[in-house]
Design an enzyme around this catalytic site. Structure first.
Site, PDB file in Angstrom:
ATOM      1  N   ASP A  26      16.972   2.047  -3.711  1.00  0.00           N
ATOM      2  CA  ASP A  26      15.389   2.579  -3.475  1.00  0.00           C
ATOM      3  C   ASP A  26      15.122   2.731  -5.240  1.00  0.00           C
ATOM      4  O   ASP A  26      15.911   2.768  -6.028  1.00  0.00           O
ATOM      5  CB  ASP A  26      15.564   3.865  -2.946  1.00  0.00           C
TER       6      ASP A  26
ATOM      7  N   ASP B  16      12.237   5.000  -6.473  1.00  0.00           N
ATOM      8  CA  ASP B  16      11.544   6.257  -7.053  1.00  0.00           C
ATOM      9  C   ASP B  16      12.426   7.484  -6.599  1.00  0.00           C
ATOM     10  O   ASP B  16      12.964   7.239  -5.457  1.00  0.00           O
ATOM     11  CB  ASP B  16      10.099   6.511  -6.204  1.00  0.00           C
TER      12      ASP B  16
ATOM     13  N   ASP C 268      17.264   8.317  -2.330  1.00  0.00           N
ATOM     14  CA  ASP C 268      17.036   9.783  -2.541  1.00  0.00           C
ATOM     15  C   ASP C 268      16.520  10.459  -1.127  1.00  0.00           C
ATOM     16  O   ASP C 268      16.524  11.645  -1.120  1.00  0.00           O
ATOM     17  CB  ASP C 268      16.249  10.017  -3.450  1.00  0.00           C
TER      18      ASP C 268
END
Length: 217
Positions: free
Chosen positions: A7, A9, A179
């Protein structure tokens, strides 16, 4: 060669590039600052809670791309990289990417943030490929609409499966670093799921499943 998926961001960078682009537009006076910032913050909170309507959000987020020509957008993005993205680059993320690079793994970013915002970031990070939400292009200009499936939640899984078929890569011995609890559908799919500075929901899930938890901050 294993597939190492990341991922973007709040995983490889210390912030959210989608929200940061909205802030950049506000700082530059490119949009109606107060109204746009309220909406940008609202959608970001919806994303964090897991309740984001991705199509409603993209109608909002892609509209400014359709209101300016590509040359102007490209110039603004160069400023955005210097002002908003460079300060949130994470040395430990670069080390993680290099570890997989040294192993001979294929590095793939998969992100819900649109490709206009994220493609230059992926290039800066030196990954092999990126899957992102694709803004529709017509005659070299953005239309404000989405092309294909948004790369979000289960859409990430759909987009990844299509990419695997097209490229011949597999998920055997694959990694995915994220996250966000929004990425649980893909985290559950790979061989080695890793939570990176996770939100509370993902941290609880990772703890219950004995997944590794990394701090790249």
């Amino acid at each position: 060669m294993s597939l190492a998926i990341f991922d973007l961001d709040n995983t490889l960078i210390g912030g959210d590039s989608d929200h940061a682009w909205g802030e950049f537009l506000c700082k530059k006076g490119i949009v109606d600052t107060d109204a746009y910032r309220r909406a940008n913050d609202y959608f970001y909170e919806q994303y964090k809670s897991g309740g984001l309507d991705i199509h409603e959000y993209l109608e909002f987020a892609l509209r400014p791309l359709a209101e300016h020509d590509m040359a102007q957008l490209t110039a603004w993005h160069a400023e955005f990289m210097r002002e908003m993205i460079a300060p949130i680059m994470l040395p430990k993320a670069a080390e993680l990417l290099q570890k997989h690079r040294d192993r001979g793994d294929f590095l793939l970013i998969i992100t819900a943030t649109n490709a206009f915002v994220t493609q230059p970031i992926a290039e800066h990070l030196g990954v092999d490929a990126i899957l992102a939400t694709d803004p529709e292009l017509l005659d070299g200009s953005y239309t404000g609409k989405v092309a294909g499936i948004p790369c979000f939640q289960h859409g990430k899984v759909e987009r990844l499966h299509t990419w695997l078929t097209d490229t011949g890569h597999t998920l055997e011995e694959s990694y995915f670093y994220s996250d966000s609890h929004n990425d649980l559908p893909l985290l559950e799919l790979v061989t080695y799921p890793v939570a990176v500075n996770p939100d509370e929901l993902l941290e609880n899930h990772a703890t219950g499943r004995d997944w590794p938890v990394l701090d790249l901050r």
